[in-house]
Design a protein around this motif. Structure first.
Motif, short mmCIF file in Angstrom:
data_model
loop_
_atom_site.label_atom_id
_atom_site.label_comp_id
_atom_site.label_asym_id
_atom_site.label_seq_id
_atom_site.Cartn_x
_atom_site.Cartn_y
_atom_site.Cartn_z
N VAL A 49 55.51 29.63 -87.01
CA VAL A 49 56.28 30.65 -86.18
C VAL A 49 55.71 32.01 -85.87
CG1 VAL A 49 58.68 31.46 -85.76
CG2 VAL A 49 58.39 29.31 -86.87
N LEU A 50 55.40 32.59 -87.06
CA LEU A 50 54.66 33.94 -87.20
C LEU A 50 53.32 33.68 -86.39
CD1 LEU A 50 55.73 36.38 -88.33
CD2 LEU A 50 56.93 34.43 -89.13
N HIS A 51 52.47 32.82 -86.47
CA HIS A 51 51.28 32.69 -85.71
C HIS A 51 51.59 32.71 -84.28
CE1 HIS A 51 47.43 31.37 -84.24
NE2 HIS A 51 47.87 30.32 -83.54
N LEU A 52 52.71 31.93 -83.78
CA LEU A 52 53.04 31.98 -82.31
C LEU A 52 53.40 33.35 -81.91
CD1 LEU A 52 53.50 30.58 -79.43
CD2 LEU A 52 55.98 30.12 -80.45
N ILE A 53 54.18 34.03 -82.62
CA ILE A 53 54.71 35.40 -82.40
C ILE A 53 53.53 36.34 -82.10
CG2 ILE A 53 56.05 37.32 -83.24
CD1 ILE A 53 58.07 35.35 -84.56
N GLU A 54 52.47 36.44 -83.04
CA GLU A 54 51.57 37.41 -83.26
C GLU A 54 50.74 37.07 -82.15
OE1 GLU A 54 47.92 38.84 -86.10
OE2 GLU A 54 49.28 36.92 -86.45
N SER A 55 50.47 35.66 -81.44
CA SER A 55 49.47 35.36 -80.50
C SER A 55 50.04 35.90 -79.06
CB SER A 55 49.18 33.95 -80.43
OG SER A 55 50.38 32.96 -80.22
N ARG A 56 51.46 35.62 -79.19
CA ARG A 56 52.06 36.15 -77.69
C ARG A 56 52.31 37.53 -77.68
NH1 ARG A 56 50.40 31.70 -77.26
NH2 ARG A 56 51.43 29.74 -76.70
N VAL A 57 52.48 38.21 -78.61
CA VAL A 57 52.55 39.62 -78.91
C VAL A 57 51.31 40.11 -78.17
CG1 VAL A 57 52.67 41.79 -80.17
CG2 VAL A 57 54.49 39.90 -80.50
N GLU A 58 50.14 39.52 -78.83
CA GLU A 58 48.68 40.24 -78.44
C GLU A 58 48.42 39.81 -76.78
OE1 GLU A 58 46.09 38.24 -81.03
OE2 GLU A 58 46.63 39.37 -82.83
N SER A 59 48.99 39.01 -76.39
CA SER A 59 48.74 38.49 -74.92
C SER A 59 49.93 39.17 -74.01
CB SER A 59 48.78 36.98 -74.68
OG SER A 59 49.88 36.34 -74.97
N ARG A 60 51.04 39.62 -74.59
CA ARG A 60 51.97 40.18 -73.98
C ARG A 60 52.80 38.89 -72.93
NH1 ARG A 60 53.60 45.47 -74.38
NH2 ARG A 60 55.53 44.00 -74.15
N PRO A 214 61.72 42.41 -70.58
CA PRO A 214 60.29 42.73 -70.68
C PRO A 214 59.59 41.68 -71.12
CG PRO A 214 61.62 43.77 -72.37
CD PRO A 214 62.76 42.88 -71.42
N PRO A 215 58.21 41.71 -71.03
CA PRO A 215 57.35 40.73 -71.54
C PRO A 215 57.03 40.74 -73.24
CG PRO A 215 56.04 42.40 -70.52
CD PRO A 215 57.24 42.77 -70.34
N SER A 216 58.24 40.06 -73.62
CA SER A 216 58.07 40.01 -75.08
C SER A 216 58.23 38.94 -75.76
CB SER A 216 59.15 41.17 -75.60
OG SER A 216 60.22 40.67 -74.97
N VAL A 217 58.23 38.67 -76.91
CA VAL A 217 58.62 37.33 -77.84
C VAL A 217 60.14 37.60 -78.14
CG1 VAL A 217 58.29 35.90 -79.66
CG2 VAL A 217 56.40 37.20 -78.73
N ILE A 218 61.11 36.77 -77.32
CA ILE A 218 62.37 36.69 -77.51
C ILE A 218 62.99 35.77 -78.38
CG2 ILE A 218 64.75 36.77 -76.00
CD1 ILE A 218 62.65 36.97 -73.72
N LEU A 219 63.74 36.15 -79.45
CA LEU A 219 64.19 35.15 -80.28
C LEU A 219 65.72 35.47 -80.77
CD1 LEU A 219 61.27 36.55 -81.64
CD2 LEU A 219 61.68 34.55 -83.19
N SER A 220 66.36 34.32 -80.71
CA SER A 220 68.19 34.71 -80.88
C SER A 220 68.04 34.32 -82.51
CB SER A 220 68.61 33.19 -80.32
OG SER A 220 68.11 32.01 -80.84
N VAL A 221 68.68 35.45 -83.06
CA VAL A 221 68.47 35.46 -84.62
C VAL A 221 70.10 35.73 -85.25
CG1 VAL A 221 66.30 36.37 -84.53
CG2 VAL A 221 67.96 37.91 -84.37
#
Length: 285
Positions: A49-60, A214-221
Motif C-alpha cells: 500500500v505504501l509503495h503505491l502511495i509513494e509512486s503515485r505521489v512522485e508522479s502526482r 487536487p491530484p493527490s492520493v486520496i484515502l478514506s481513513v
C-alpha cells in the motif's frame, strides 16, 4: 477450469473503466485481486500500500485507495452512491480479519498480513511523509479534534506539512460550504488527502467531488485522526493480528457499535453462500 461468467464480466467492466490509468494492479500477481462476498478486493501487504502511495505521489497522479470490511460491504448493499467510490479505487485494502478467514475458507491464497488498515501502516506512512516533505491534508473529525492530531503528528514528524479541515460541513455538492472546502484543498495542493468522515459519508463525498479534488492520493481513513488525537483508543495491534480487534472496539463503545458487529454481518450470509457455491462449482469443474 472455467471461471464464473458473472465474475468475469464484472472484472472486465472494471478493467475497461481504469484502462487509461497507471496500472499498479497489472504489475501484481494474479492472485492479489479477488472477489469476496460479491466485491473485488486486493490481497496486499501494508508495505505494498505504501509503495503505491509513494509512486503515485512522485508522479502526482490522482489515485483513490479504498478499503473493505464487513461494515462497508453491508452499507454498499444499502447505499448505491457508494458504488462509484469503489469503481474509482485503484486499490481496495482488506480491513477485516473475518474477510481474510473467508478467503482462506474459499481456497484463496491469503494470510493474516493481508489485513491492511491505517493503523497497520501509519508509522511507515508518516516516516515517508517526514523524509520527503509531503503535504498531507485531512478532511474530517469534530472541530478541534483533527487540529489536535495534526499538532501531535507535526511534533513527531516535522518534515511533513499537515493541514486539517473539520468534517462537519454541508456536503451539498454545489453548496457554498462544499465549494469552499474544495477551494481550500486545491489551494493547499496536498500530496496525500485523508478523508475521515465515517462510512458512508466519506466515500460518497470523495466520489461526488473526485473530479474537483487536487491530484493527490486520496484515502478514506475513518477515525484515523481521532486515534492520533487520543479521542479514541486504538486496540493493541496484536488484537488486530488475532482478529479480535472488533471485540475491543465493541467493549469500548457498545452503544455505537453493537449493531455493526452483532447485527450487520448476518445480512452478508447470502453473499457468503454465493461465494461458497462458486468455489464448489469451480472445484468440481
Amino acid at each position: 477450469m472455467h471461471a464464473d461468467p458473472h465474475i468475469d464480466a464484472a472484472v472486465t467492466t472494471l478493467e475497461r473503466r481504469r484502462a487509461s490509468r497507471p496500472a499498479f494492479r497489472k504489475s501484481r500477481r494474479p492472485t492479489e485481486r479477488t472477489r469476496l462476498l460479491g466485491e473485488l478486493v486486493d490481497l496486499v501487504r501494508p508495505e505494498e500500500v505504501l509503495h503505491l502511495i509513494e509512486s503515485r505521489v512522485e508522479s502526482r497522479t490522482k489515485t483513490v485507495v479504498a478499503n473493505h470490511n464487513l461494515h462497508s460491504l453491508y452499507l454498499l448493499q444499502r447505499t448505491p452512491p457508494m458504488r462509484r467510490f469503489y469503481d474509482l479505487a485503484e486499490l481496495v485494502e482488506v480491513d477485516s480479519r473475518p474477510l481474510i478467514a473467508v478467503a482462506r475458507a474459499l481456497g484463496v491464497s491469503s494470510r493474516p498480513f493481508h489485513r491492511c488498515t491505517y493503523l497497520d501502516w501509519r508509522d511507515h506512512f508518516w516516516s515517508l511523509a517526514d523524509r520527503k516533505g509531503w503535504r498531507v491534508l485531512y478532511v474530517g473529525g469534530a472541530p478541534g479534534v483533527a487540529s489536535t492530531a495534526a499538532g501531535r503528528l507535526a511534533r513527531r514528524y516535522p518534515g511533513a506539512r499537515i493541514e486539517v479541515i473539520d468534517g462537519y460541513f454541508d456536503m451539498t455538492r454545489n453548496g457554498a460550504a462544499n465549494t469552499a472546502i474544495l477551494a481550500k484543498a486545491r489551494a493547499f495542493d496536498p500530496h496525500v488527502l485523508f478523508v475521515g468522515m465515517g462510512m458512508p459519508r466519506q466515500e460518497i463525498w470523495i466520489a461526488e467531488n473526485h473530479e474537483a479534488l487536487p491530484p493527490s492520493v486520496i484515502l478514506s481513513v475513518g477515525a484515523a485522526f481521532d486515534y492520533e488525537a487520543g479521542v479514541q483508543s486504538a486496540a493493541p495491534r496484536w488484537m488486530g493480528r488475532l482478529g479480535i480487534e472488533w471485540a475491543y472496539r465493541l467493549v469500548s463503545d457498545p452503544a455505537r457499535l453493537w449493531q455493526r458487529y452483532l447485527v450487520e454481518p448476518w445480512a452478508l450470509i447470502p453473499a457468503l453462500g454465493r461465494d461458497i457455491l462458486t468455489a464448489i462449482r469451480s472445484r468440481r469443474v
